[in-house]
Design an enzyme around this catalytic site. Structure first.
Site: not given
Ligand code: F6R
Length: 627
Positions: A83, A109-110, A525
């Site tokens: 990712w 990962n990180g 609103h």
């Protein structure tokens, strides 16, 4: 948020190392699917194969023997599904990364927060970096230490001592055949090792970002803790600190079976998981219910009268869908236990300067138990004197290990990126906790509790009927009729307001259409200005204290040309709507458990008609282990 795997030794009869790495990545692909890659150590050299895009692209390249014909002789290997954080999803940015002399390969990962400074230092020393990633610096730093004569474990430890940020990392090197060195600070990492057994399998070891990747290899799992570094060899693991001192880590047994993580005959995990909800509801609640006593008992005598005695306030902390479940929990706790509750996005809580009243239970809600913001917010609440509690789906996750008391949601592995069954389990668990707290504080009569628990049990068959009856046809018809609307407004009130938030989130996530969840009473609103022909409003309403009010909101929408889908069990709302997704009636407080089902399926059907990738929606990853 990126998945990493590693394998060494014998993976079982007929199981080769590279296919087994790919199998592990397939299970972890929900954590990120921007690129995938593997690296293996074969006869004193490293070979890698990395491809942008889905795992299928990597498999294509592997089938074309891009690792070379000798790949089947590999002694150790690592793999990654990405990712993207630093650098676009290209072949060049795909992990594993190597140093220039190919002494070491790494998957990560990180985020390495000081990578720019480390990169400058490497470039000043004449090193050429070939990717845009933060990870590549780790390969070069470890490589230079190996060149200087350090062994792999000490080279990795020395490098990580200089790295700021978060990581689950795994390294292999031809200088240490048959060894993987992995480490963790932040993102999760789990390991399984096995000795040779009677089935003919020799000794081996496997690592993965979560236990799902380990299930085919064994159910005895060691979770690394922050600051751990492990030397993983066939049949053996040694855990140390970055200072080299040996640390003891016990293995724990995982409840899940490998089959639980399979797709079976379902077209998508999301649909499979939606249909699992009646069972999940039962698994999370039934064994804990003591109907006679009008109470609930949790495992290990957790959440007992004594332990709840000092709780004067609850602070719910969570993200996304888990937060929506937490908001529902807040309504439940206030109604059943008469304890005040605050709810906050974990990402907000951790960066404001929160004040916690004495006697606060900091209740983190999380499917994965690894969400970075949720963990950080919980730790802050604990530092401020809060007592840590959790509703969580993953045994052994960081969250579960860091709190005093936990309610495990027995939802089984959730693979679909859009959370469905975990939400149901979280709401059910929050209900149990609210009831327990109410009983412990004497705020809830046994008779009322008994009735509610009986109603809770009755929801399972209701949910089953919902999922097998004509509702599915109606949802398909609604998706076809309203799917192309210019916008969607989900309205709910009271305990169904968070259901509106959840319905809108599901539609956004997987169908990529703009949808907003709003408290029905707040519509006038502002959002009412959006209402005009072509705008679809999903009004979630169940008989109860706000039903009449929501009916008025529906009338207001209709008076302005909006088209309304009435969701829930309020017959009077159905009568004035343009379309109806009806669910059986149940007590208002429990109605989110039924009302969310048609919303999940509506999002699924709209996404399906649009041809979206339902289980892997763009830009998302399941377990968000970075900020
Ligand atoms: C939405 C979704 C996310 C997660 C969120 C928290 O469908 O899945 O919003 O709910 O990222 O994740 P956990 O529950 O693992 O902490």
């Amino acid at each position: 948020m990126c998945g990493i795997v590693g394998a060494v030794g014998d993976l079982g009869p007929g199981q080769e190392l590279v296919p087994s790495l790919v199998d592990g990545l397939r299970v972890l692909e929900y954590r990120g699917y921007d690129s995938a890659g593997v690296a293996v150590e074969i006869d004193g050299t490293l070979a890698t194969c990395c491809r942008a895009g889905r795992l299928a692209n990597l498999e294509e390249s592997l089938a074309a023997e891009q690792l070379g014909p000798a790949a089947s002789a590999a002694s150790a290997g690592i793999g990654h599904t990405r990712w993207a954080t630093h650098g676009p999803p290209t072949d060049g940015n795909a992990h594993p990364h190597m140093d220039s002399a190919r002494r070491v390969a790494v998957v990560h990962n990180g985020i390495i927060e000081n990578y720019a400074a480390l990169r400058d230092e490497l470039e000043a020393a004449g090193v050429t970096l070939v990717s845009d990633t933060d990870t590549e610096v780790l390969a070069h730093l470890v490589g230079s230490r190996l060149e200087a004569g350090e062994d792999l474990a000490s080279a990795v430890a020395g490098t990580l001592r200089r790295a700021r940020g978060y990581y689950a990392v795994a390294f292999i090197s031809p200088s240490c055949p048959g060894l993987i060195v992995c480490a963790r600070k932040g993102p999760p990492l789990a390991l399984a090792t096995w000795a040779a057994d009677d089935s003919g399998r020799g000794a081996g070891a496997y690592l993965a970002s979560d236990v799902l990747g380990l299930l085919p290899h064994g159910r005895q799992v060691v979770y690394l803790e922050d600051g751990d570094l492990a030397l993983l060899e066939a049949g053996r693991v040694e855990v140390r600190g970055l200072d080299g001192k040996v640390r003891r880590r016990e293995a724990c047994t995982v409840e899940w079976e490998a089959e639980d993580a399979g797709l079976g005959d379902w077209p998508h995990y999301m649909l499979k998981e939606i249909h699992e909800q009646p069972d999940v509801l039962a698994q999370t609640t039934f064994e804990r219910i003591r109907e006679e006593a009008g109470d609930v008992v949790f495992e290990g005598n957790q959440w007992s009268d004594e332990s709840l005695a000092g709780i004067e306030r609850v602070q719910v902390i969570a993200c996304g869908t888990a937060l929506h479940a937490g908001i529902i929990g807040a309504y439940m706790v206030e109604e059943l236990a008469r304890v005040p509750v605050d709810v906050d996005f974990a990402s907000e809580f951790r960066y404001r300067d929160p004040v916690l009243a004495p006697g606060t239970l900091a209740l983190a809600v999380s499917q994965s138990g690894e969400t970075a913001d949720t963990l950080a917010a919980l730790r802050l609440a604990q530092e401020l004197g809060g007592r840590g509690g959790a509703i969580c789906n993953v045994v052994g996750s960081t969250l579960v290990r860091e709190v005093e008391e936990v309610i495990l949601t027995h939802a089984g592995p959730e693979i679909g990126v859009a959370s469905t069954k975990a939400f149901t389990a979280q709401v059910a668990a929050a209900f149990l906790l609210s009831l327990r707290l109410g009983r412990a504080r004497g705020a809830l009569a046994a008779r009322t509790a008994r009735e509610l628990l009986g109603e809770l049990r009755g929801l399972r068959p209701c949910m089953e009927r919902l999922l097998s009856g004509g509702l599915l046809e109606e949802i398909r018809a609604c998706a076809a009729r309203f799917g192309e609307s210019k916008g969607f407004l989900f309205l709910g009130r009271g305990v169904n307001y968070p259901v509106a938030l959840e319905g809108a989130l599901k539609l956004k996530e997987i169908a990529y259409v703009h949808a907003e969840g709003y408290p029905a009473g707040e519509m006038k609103h502002g959002p009412i200005a959006l209402v005009e022909p072509g705008m679809t409003i999903l009004a979630i309403n169940s008989p109860g204290r706000v039903a009449e009010k929501v009916r008025s909101n529906i009338e207001q929408v209709k008076a302005r040309g909006g088209e309304v889908i009435s969701v829930g069990a309020d017959a009077a709302s159905h009568a004035i709507a343009d379309a109806v997704l009806a669910v059986p009636e149940c007590p208002e407080l429990l109605s989110p458990l039924l009302n969310v089902v048609p919303l999940q399926l509506f999002a699924y059907e709209v996404a399906r008609l649009k041809g979206c990738d339902i289980d892997k929606p763009r830009n998302l990853a399941k377990s968000v282990t970075v900020e």
